[in-house]
Write an enzyme that holds these catalytic residues in place. Structure first.
Site, PDB file in Angstrom:
ATOM      1  N   TYR A  86       2.193   1.941  -3.483  1.00  0.00           N
ATOM      2  CA  TYR A  86       1.111   2.465  -4.333  1.00  0.00           C
ATOM      3  C   TYR A  86       0.875   3.937  -4.003  1.00  0.00           C
ATOM      4  O   TYR A  86       0.761   4.777  -4.906  1.00  0.00           O
ATOM      5  CB  TYR A  86      -0.175   1.663  -4.115  1.00  0.00           C
ATOM      6  CG  TYR A  86      -1.323   2.128  -4.973  1.00  0.00           C
ATOM      7  CD1 TYR A  86      -1.562   1.558  -6.224  1.00  0.00           C
ATOM      8  CD2 TYR A  86      -2.168   3.155  -4.551  1.00  0.00           C
ATOM      9  CE1 TYR A  86      -2.608   1.995  -7.027  1.00  0.00           C
ATOM     10  CE2 TYR A  86      -3.209   3.605  -5.342  1.00  0.00           C
ATOM     11  CZ  TYR A  86      -3.428   3.022  -6.580  1.00  0.00           C
ATOM     12  OH  TYR A  86      -4.453   3.469  -7.367  1.00  0.00           O
TER      13      TYR A  86
ATOM     14  N   GLU B 149     -26.375 -17.810 -11.003  1.00  0.00           N
ATOM     15  CA  GLU B 149     -25.569 -16.712 -10.473  1.00  0.00           C
ATOM     16  C   GLU B 149     -26.327 -16.027  -9.342  1.00  0.00           C
ATOM     17  O   GLU B 149     -27.554 -16.021  -9.327  1.00  0.00           O
ATOM     18  CB  GLU B 149     -25.265 -15.689 -11.577  1.00  0.00           C
ATOM     19  CG  GLU B 149     -24.618 -16.284 -12.819  1.00  0.00           C
ATOM     20  CD  GLU B 149     -24.644 -15.316 -13.992  1.00  0.00           C
ATOM     21  OE1 GLU B 149     -24.179 -14.179 -13.816  1.00  0.00           O
ATOM     22  OE2 GLU B 149     -25.153 -15.685 -15.064  1.00  0.00           O
TER      23      GLU B 149
ATOM     24  N   LYS C 261     -30.128 -18.958 -15.774  1.00  0.00           N
ATOM     25  CA  LYS C 261     -30.168 -18.665 -17.206  1.00  0.00           C
ATOM     26  C   LYS C 261     -29.807 -19.914 -17.999  1.00  0.00           C
ATOM     27  O   LYS C 261     -29.010 -20.739 -17.539  1.00  0.00           O
ATOM     28  CB  LYS C 261     -29.153 -17.567 -17.570  1.00  0.00           C
ATOM     29  CG  LYS C 261     -29.302 -16.273 -16.812  1.00  0.00           C
ATOM     30  CD  LYS C 261     -28.128 -15.344 -17.121  1.00  0.00           C
ATOM     31  CE  LYS C 261     -28.182 -14.094 -16.270  1.00  0.00           C
ATOM     32  NZ  LYS C 261     -26.965 -13.262 -16.419  1.00  0.00           N
TER      33      LYS C 261
ATOM     34  N   CYS D 122     -65.660   9.779  -5.495  1.00  0.00           N
ATOM     35  CA  CYS D 122     -66.787  10.455  -6.158  1.00  0.00           C
ATOM     36  C   CYS D 122     -68.151  10.017  -5.643  1.00  0.00           C
ATOM     37  O   CYS D 122     -69.182  10.529  -6.096  1.00  0.00           O
ATOM     38  CB  CYS D 122     -66.701  10.256  -7.665  1.00  0.00           C
ATOM     39  SG  CYS D 122     -67.005   8.542  -8.177  1.00  0.00           S
TER      40      CYS D 122
ATOM     41  N   GLU E  91     -24.160  -4.983 -11.638  1.00  0.00           N
ATOM     42  CA  GLU E  91     -24.802  -4.383 -10.472  1.00  0.00           C
ATOM     43  C   GLU E  91     -23.768  -3.586  -9.692  1.00  0.00           C
ATOM     44  O   GLU E  91     -22.652  -4.062  -9.462  1.00  0.00           O
ATOM     45  CB  GLU E  91     -25.380  -5.467  -9.551  1.00  0.00           C
ATOM     46  CG  GLU E  91     -26.573  -6.203 -10.101  1.00  0.00           C
ATOM     47  CD  GLU E  91     -27.857  -5.393 -10.009  1.00  0.00           C
ATOM     48  OE1 GLU E  91     -28.134  -4.815  -8.935  1.00  0.00           O
ATOM     49  OE2 GLU E  91     -28.587  -5.349 -11.015  1.00  0.00           O
TER      50      GLU E  91
ATOM     51  N   LYS F 111     -28.075 -13.149  -7.286  1.00  0.00           N
ATOM     52  CA  LYS F 111     -28.800 -11.922  -7.643  1.00  0.00           C
ATOM     53  C   LYS F 111     -28.424 -10.845  -6.628  1.00  0.00           C
ATOM     54  O   LYS F 111     -28.926 -10.819  -5.508  1.00  0.00           O
ATOM     55  CB  LYS F 111     -30.303 -12.158  -7.645  1.00  0.00           C
ATOM     56  CG  LYS F 111     -31.097 -10.993  -8.199  1.00  0.00           C
ATOM     57  CD  LYS F 111     -32.573 -11.338  -8.293  1.00  0.00           C
ATOM     58  CE  LYS F 111     -33.336 -10.200  -8.955  1.00  0.00           C
ATOM     59  NZ  LYS F 111     -33.257  -8.940  -8.181  1.00  0.00           N
TER      60      LYS F 111
ATOM     61  N   ASP G 281       0.826  -1.207   0.000  1.00  0.00           N
ATOM     62  CA  ASP G 281       0.000   0.000   0.000  1.00  0.00           C
ATOM     63  C   ASP G 281       0.860   1.256   0.000  1.00  0.00           C
ATOM     64  O   ASP G 281       0.542   2.250  -0.665  1.00  0.00           O
ATOM     65  CB  ASP G 281      -0.921   0.016   1.232  1.00  0.00           C
ATOM     66  CG  ASP G 281      -2.030  -1.024   1.128  1.00  0.00           C
ATOM     67  OD1 ASP G 281      -2.170  -1.625   0.040  1.00  0.00           O
ATOM     68  OD2 ASP G 281      -2.755  -1.225   2.120  1.00  0.00           O
ATOM     69  N   SER G 282       1.952   1.232   0.742  1.00  0.00           N
ATOM     70  CA  SER G 282       2.811   2.420   0.830  1.00  0.00           C
ATOM     71  C   SER G 282       3.466   2.735  -0.513  1.00  0.00           C
ATOM     72  O   SER G 282       3.600   3.903  -0.888  1.00  0.00           O
ATOM     73  CB  SER G 282       3.879   2.230   1.915  1.00  0.00           C
ATOM     74  OG  SER G 282       4.673   1.085   1.628  1.00  0.00           O
TER      75      SER G 282
ATOM     76  N   CYS H  67     -67.817   4.793  -3.999  1.00  0.00           N
ATOM     77  CA  CYS H  67     -66.449   5.235  -4.287  1.00  0.00           C
ATOM     78  C   CYS H  67     -66.002   6.259  -3.248  1.00  0.00           C
ATOM     79  O   CYS H  67     -66.717   7.239  -2.998  1.00  0.00           O
ATOM     80  CB  CYS H  67     -66.389   5.846  -5.681  1.00  0.00           C
ATOM     81  SG  CYS H  67     -64.777   6.558  -6.085  1.00  0.00           S
TER      82      CYS H  67
END
Length: 652
Positions: free
Chosen positions: A32, A107, A278, A398, A164, A109, A29-30, A395
């Site tokens: 980077y 897969e 699918k 009305c 997603e 969802k 990390d350092s 109703c």
């Protein structure tokens, strides 16, 4: 300096892919951070040389004015839901009528927001929300701040992919902690948090909230012949693909996977609400095709909804735009799927009778489809009263007599001048999926109606800015925006208007199919019901409904008034050309074209009347090939399908 900036961008993008996509970082990390700071310093010193794919675009703050509408080149369909093993068996039976030995892919969802990413020559140029499936919102700048979305691809591709965007549970907890400390209301659940984040106009906020993605489909004509191969290809391109998936030969294997996922669900680092099944082979998908709303080759199994007990306090009865009177239960508040629920639908009068729901009953509440709170059943052991619910005979809007037709489950008001029906029709007309008049929501519509400024949808287009100033709480700036939004909606493609008219059984997808075929509402008005019924994916019910609507004198007057106010009645999308060179043919594009972009080739084929699909099957009439055509060309030759090249397409 340009050379060093190029080197840093390439290095940092590679390291980001290793970290976010492959989960296999090759630097600390350092290290980077050191390289990143060096790049920031160079870009600050030489802003004119900042590269389009620089990783600094992911964190830089930018305040946006709003989100522009964006037409999807490849429409996004909804999926048919299944809630039981029996419904999965029925899906499998339907598939096997067309495909002898299907292999399925299962897969997860993801409970997030659907997005579409478009790349040109390997560079991200558009990130768009699903919207209504045809038109979404351009949120490219926000999606650039989602760290696992590649800004560039390893190949100079023109490609559109779908997936997603979601908020991991850990990020959700962090975001809510910050909001709590700042005295802000907390998000109810990760999905709401992701949605709110992607709607932010300040991109710096998006960058801080650590959204993530799973990509699952090449939306542009697929370069692979199965869903599984397509997912592996997306991984090769640097997208994050969910590894939790299986191939299955039958429903038993699928059901076992669903049970396994259900047990692991709470331990996942992200929310899911089901499993998508699918047909794996894309040629088989092509053979199965689509209904008006959904593909016939896929189904989304939804996990059983969370259930809670609540006490019934009272019932409200409301009238919808079609005259159906719907009962809604007022309940003691309960926490359900991350939100507080105090109202739930009772569906209709027949449902109340079937479930024997009575005053003051304790009931089981759940969220139908994980969205709409609904009463499931009565807890009879806790019943405190034998008194039945009061069912209205008039109703509530009305006061006309309500009717309960023999073949219907609901009470219905048939008064065409019923104020509630008119107002609900106006709200529907202005809604996002219809005319999409920004700002003209229920509150403004109610005020306009109460002030007698609008009585039908044509009146909306007679409104002036000063009319809005008569409404309580509307200032000059808001009035100007409302007027501008109404004027802008006049230019909508006509399928939005057709859906907005609220004709029974004519949804947004059917509206698009009708206008693709007839080109204008005026042509549709003149068409006979047999021609309407002959359109693929429609049928007799829609044809009869249109015939009934257009037979009324009021519909003719309304269309004339809309036209006189300047509302467009013509379809602006790709029409079906009955006598064009490729009319009615199913065409597949494959291989690398030298002169045309794939999107340009697709548009040209469609303008010539062709239906462009992603895989070769026995239903394919023609294959247009470029360089390195591969397996699709081979399959076309095996099936004896006509093959043409790019030069032939350009000559048409």
């Amino acid at each position: 300096m340009n050379k060093r900036m190029n080197e840093l961008v390439a290095l940092l993008n590679r390291y980001a892919t290793e970290y976010y996509t492959s989960d296999n970082p090759s630097v600390s990390d350092s290290e980077y951070d050191r390289l990143y700071r060096e790049l920031v310093e160079l870009e600050t010193a030489y802003p004119e040389q900042v590269l389009a794919d620089s990783p600094t675009h992911r964190v830089g703050g930018k305040v946006l004015d709003g989100f522009e509408k964006y037409s999807h080149q490849y429409p996004l369909y909804s999926l048919q839901d299944a809630f039981s093993r029996e419904e999965l068996d029925a899906f499998d039976a339907r598939v096997r009528k067309e495909v002898a030995h299907p292999t399925y892919i299962c897969e997860l969802k993801i409970d997030g927001l659907s997005i579409s990413l478009t790349y040109e020559k390997g560079i991200l140029v558009a990130g768009v929300t699903r919207g209504d499936g045809s038109i979404g919102e351009n949120i490219t700048e926000n999606l650039k701040r989602v760290k696992d979305i590649p800004l560039t691809l390893p190949e100079e591709l023109d490609i559109t992919v779908r997936g997603e965007c979601y908020m991991p549970r850990a990020s959700f907890d962090q975001v809510n902690q910050v909001r709590q400390e700042n005295g802000e209301p907390e998000f109810a659940n990760p999905r709401n948090a992701a949605a709110g984040t992607l709607r932010q106009l300040d991109t710096a906020v998006v960058a801080k909230r650590n959204l993530a993605t799973f990509l699952y489909q090449e939306a542009s004509p697929s370069t692979r012949d199965s869903q599984e191969k397509g997912l592996k290809y997306l991984e090769q391109l640097g997208f994050v693909v969910n590894p939790k998936r299986i191939l299955a030969e039958n429903i038993d294997e699928i059901w076992n996977f669903i049970q396994e996922v259900g047990q692991e669900r709470e331990n996942l680092p992200y929310d899911i609400d089901g499993v998508v099944i699918k047909v794996n082979d894309l040629a088989s998908q092509e053979e199965l095709g689509f209904t008006v709303k959904a593909p016939k080759w896929a189904v989304a199994y939804k996990f059983p909804a969370e259930e809670k007990e609540a006490q019934l306090l009272s019932v409200d009865w409301t009238v919808g735009r079609t005259g159906v009177v719907t009962p809604t239960a007022n309940l003691t508040p309960v926490q359900l799927a991350g939100t507080t629920v105090s109202r739930a639908t009772l569906h209709n009068v027949d449902y109340i009778a079937e479930k024997d729901i009575r005053k003051d009953d304790t009931v089981i509440v759940y969220k139908a489809g994980d969205i709409i709170p609904a009463v499931l059943r009565v807890v009879e052991s806790k019943r405190v009263s034998e008194e039945k619910l009061d069912i209205p005979t008039n109703c509530p809007s009305c006061n006309s007599d309500l009717l309960h037709f023999e073949d219907e489950v609901a009470l219905r008001c048939i008064n065409p001048r019923c104020p509630a029906q008119i107002m609900e029709g106006l709200i529907h007309f202005a809604s996002r999926d219809a005319m999409n008049i920004t700002g003209l929501g229920p509150s403004i519509v109610e005020k306009l109606f109460a002030a007698n400024l609008v009585k039908d949808v044509a009146d909306i287009y007679r409104l002036q800015e000063e009319d809005f100033l008569l409404l309580e709480g509307v200032k000059e700036k808001s009035a100007a925006k409302l007027y501008q939004a109404i004027q802008a909606s006049k230019e909508n493609s006509a399928e939005k208007l057709l859906f907005g008219l609220g004709i029974r059984h004519v949804g947004s997808k059917a509206s698009q199919l009708l206008l693709q075929y007839f080109h204008s509402i005026e042509n549709l008005y003149q068409a006979d019901s047999e021609e309407v019924a002959s359109i693929e994916s429609l049928g007799g019910v829609i044809a009869k409904s249109l015939q009934t609507y257009f037979a009324t004198e009021g519909s003719e007057i309304l269309l004339r008034e809309l036209k006189e106010t300047g509302v467009n009645l013509d379809y602006k999308g790709q029409t079906v050309v009955a006598d064009a060179a490729l009319s009615g043919l199913t065409v597949v594009l494959t291989g690398k074209l030298e002169r045309l972009k794939r999107s340009e080739a697709k548009s040209k084929l469609e303008s010539l009347g062709a239906k462009v699909t992603g895989s070769v099957s026995k239903k394919t009439d023609l294959v247009v090939v470029g360089a390195d055509a591969g397996s699709k060309l081979q399959k076309a030759q095996e099936l004896g399908i006509q093959v043409r090249d790019e030069a032939w397409l350009e000559s048409l």
